[in-house]
Scaffold this active site. Structure first.
Site, PDB file in Angstrom:
ATOM      1  N   THR A 196       0.830  -1.202   0.000  1.00  0.00           N
ATOM      2  CA  THR A 196       0.000   0.000   0.000  1.00  0.00           C
ATOM      3  C   THR A 196       0.871   1.262   0.000  1.00  0.00           C
ATOM      4  O   THR A 196       1.944   1.278   0.579  1.00  0.00           O
ATOM      5  CB  THR A 196      -0.882   0.004   1.264  1.00  0.00           C
ATOM      6  N   ARG A 211     -13.024  -9.130  -1.594  1.00  0.00           N
ATOM      7  CA  ARG A 211     -12.395  -8.705  -0.341  1.00  0.00           C
ATOM      8  C   ARG A 211     -11.898  -7.262  -0.442  1.00  0.00           C
ATOM      9  O   ARG A 211     -11.298  -6.843  -1.417  1.00  0.00           O
ATOM     10  CB  ARG A 211     -11.227  -9.625  -0.011  1.00  0.00           C
ATOM     11  N   GLY A 238      -9.856  -4.316   1.996  1.00  0.00           N
ATOM     12  CA  GLY A 238      -9.092  -4.102   3.213  1.00  0.00           C
ATOM     13  C   GLY A 238      -9.348  -2.750   3.841  1.00  0.00           C
ATOM     14  O   GLY A 238     -10.395  -2.128   3.639  1.00  0.00           O
ATOM     15  N   ASP A 239      -8.374  -2.262   4.572  1.00  0.00           N
ATOM     16  CA  ASP A 239      -8.553  -1.025   5.335  1.00  0.00           C
ATOM     17  C   ASP A 239      -8.322   0.238   4.528  1.00  0.00           C
ATOM     18  O   ASP A 239      -8.796   1.313   4.911  1.00  0.00           O
ATOM     19  CB  ASP A 239      -7.608  -1.006   6.540  1.00  0.00           C
ATOM     20  N   THR A 247      -0.657   1.016   6.453  1.00  0.00           N
ATOM     21  CA  THR A 247      -0.316  -0.077   5.552  1.00  0.00           C
ATOM     22  C   THR A 247      -0.123  -1.337   6.377  1.00  0.00           C
ATOM     23  O   THR A 247       0.545  -1.314   7.409  1.00  0.00           O
ATOM     24  CB  THR A 247       0.971   0.209   4.754  1.00  0.00           C
ATOM     25  N   GLY A 248      -0.741  -2.428   5.956  1.00  0.00           N
ATOM     26  CA  GLY A 248      -0.589  -3.654   6.727  1.00  0.00           C
ATOM     27  C   GLY A 248      -1.694  -4.643   6.441  1.00  0.00           C
ATOM     28  O   GLY A 248      -2.389  -4.546   5.427  1.00  0.00           O
ATOM     29  N   GLY A 273      -4.976  -5.626   6.462  1.00  0.00           N
ATOM     30  CA  GLY A 273      -6.134  -4.752   6.559  1.00  0.00           C
ATOM     31  C   GLY A 273      -7.224  -5.167   7.519  1.00  0.00           C
ATOM     32  O   GLY A 273      -7.855  -4.328   8.157  1.00  0.00           O
TER      33      GLY A 273
END
Length: 340
Positions: A206, A234, A236-237, A256-257, A259
Site C-alpha cells: 500500500t 475482499r 481491506g482497510d 499499511t498492513g 487490513g
C-alpha cells in the site's frame, strides 16, 4: 512638531507591523511538511539488491519532492497528497495503481481514500479495475458526490460521468505480480487468500501520504491493490475512513498492513483520538496502537502521519517499511529498514 512626531511614530509602527506580518508569513511558509509510505512487511537489506534498493529510494524521493514543491508554492495539502500518491500509483514498484497485485481470478482491483482536516470531508473507492489513478477518483467522490465510499461498477460509472478516462485492465499487468499469484495458485489452488503466516512474511505494498499546508490544513490519502489472491470482493482497510486513512485538526494518518486487523482496531482514528482526547504526542499515540494494541491482536503493519505542528510520525511492527518525509525545516529523510 507634536503632529509630525506622531506621524513618524505611526509610520514606524506601520513598518514594524509590516515586518511582523512578513515574519509571520515566512513562519507560515516554513510550516509545511509531508510524510509518505510505500508499504510495510518483511523488507530485509540482506534480500535487497543495491539496484532495487536504489530504485525504491529514487521513487520515494520523487514522490516526496513532488508533494513538497506544491506545498512550498502555496498549494493545498490535498493537491500535494494527490500528486504524491499519483507518482507512486504510476510506479510498478508499489502495490497500487500500475503495480497492483492480482486477485484469485487474475484481476486487479484497486482501492483508495482521502480525507481533509478542515471540514473532515472524505472520499473513497473500492474494487475498481479501469481507473489509472484511484486516488484522484477518491477525491472526486469527496468533492462531487454526497457519498464517502463507492465500489466497483458503481464507482466506475461515477468516474465516467466525471470525465475520467477508463484504462484497459492490461495496463496494470506486471510480470512480477503475475508470478506471485501463479506461485500461490500452484502451491494451494483452493486457497482463499494469504494465510496468517504468509501475511506476516509478505510485503504490504500500500502507498500513502499525509501533508500539512501553509493554511494549517492536513490531508491524508492511501491507495492499494489489496492482497495477492484475494477472493469474494475482499476489501481491506485502505478505503475505510478511520481504519486506513484519517485526518482531523489534530493529525493525519495513512496506514499499511494486514487490513482486517486495521479495520477491527480502527487504527487511523484511534491514533488521532489519543492525540485529541489524551494529549499524547502523535508518535506516542501511534506506538501505543501499532506496537501494543495491534500486536496484541496479531496484526502486522505500520502507519505514517503528522500533527497540526508538522511533527512527523512513523511507526511499524514489521522488519521494514518504505517511508520518507520532509519536515517543517525542509530536512528530507528516506528509510526502508527497521534498524535505520
Amino acid at each position: 512638531m507634536i503632529k509630525q512626531t506622531l506621524t513618524a511614530l505611526f509610520l514606524i509602527a506601520g513598518l514594524a507591523s509590516g515586518i511582523n506580518a512578513m515574519d509571520n508569513s515566512d513562519n507560515t511558509k516554513s510550516k509545511t511538511a509531508i510524510v509518505i509510505h510505500g508499504g510495510a512487511g518483511t523488507i530485509l537489506k540482506s534480500k535487497m539488491t543495491p539496484e532495487i534498493e536504489q530504485a525504491y529510494i529514487e521513487a520515494l524521493t520523487h514522490a516526496l519532492k513532488t508533494g513538497h514543491q506544491i506545498l512550498q508554492e502555496g498549494g493545498s495539502s490535498t493537491e500535494a497528497v494527490k500528486a504524491t500518491i499519483v507518482t507512486m500509483e504510476d510506479s510498478p514498484l508499489f502495490n497500487a495503481g500500475k503495480g497492483a497485485v492480482f486477485t484469485h481470478e487474475g484481476k486487479n482491483e484497486l482501492d483508495a481514500s482521502i480525507m481533509v482536516s478542515s471540514d473532515r470531508s472524505a472520499g473513497a473507492v473500492a474494487g475498481v479495475s479501469h481507473i489509472k489513478n484511484p486516488i484522484l477518483l477518491a477525491d472526486k467522490v469527496r468533492t462531487d458526490s454526497k457519498h464517502v465510499l463507492m465500489a466497483r461498477e458503481g464507482a466506475e460509472e461515477f468516474a465516467k460521468e466525471q470525465g475520467f478516462e477508463m484504462v484497459d485492465p492490461k495496463y496494470f499487468f506486471t510480470q512480477n505480480r503475475w508470478d506471485q499469484l501463479q506461485k500461490i495458485l500452484k502451491e494451494s489452488p483452493d486457497k482463499m487468500q494469504l494465510s496468517e503466516d504468509e501475511a506476516k512474511n509478505s510485503k504490504f505494498g500500500t502507498v500513502g501520504a499525509v501533508a500539512l499546508d501553509m493554511n494549517g490544513v492536513i490531508t491524508a490519502g492511501t491507495s492499494t491493490g489489496g492482497m495477492t489472491n484475494k477472493r469474494y470482493g475482499r476489501i481491506g482497510d485502505s478505503p475505510i475512513i478511520g481504519a486506513g486513512t484519517y485526518a482531523n485538526q489534530y493529525c493525519g494518518i495513512s496506514a499499511t498492513g494486514h487490513g482486517e486487523y486495521f479495520i477491527r482496531a480502527a487504527v487511523a482514528y484511534d491514533i488521532c483520538a489519543l492525540v485529541e482526547y489524551k494529549g499524547e504526542s502523535i508518535q506516542e499515540a501511534a506506538d501505543i496502537v501499532i506496537q501494543e494494541k495491534l500486536k496484541a491482536m496479531g496484526g502486522d503493519g505500520g502507519v505514517i502521519g503528522l500533527d497540526k505542528d508538522g511533527n512527523i510520525m512513523m511507526s511499524f511492527n514489521t522488519p521494514g517499511m518504505y517511508r520518507g518525509s520532509i519536515d517543517v525545516d525542509g530536512n528530507i529523510s528516506i528509510e526502508i529498514y527497521q534498524e535505520q
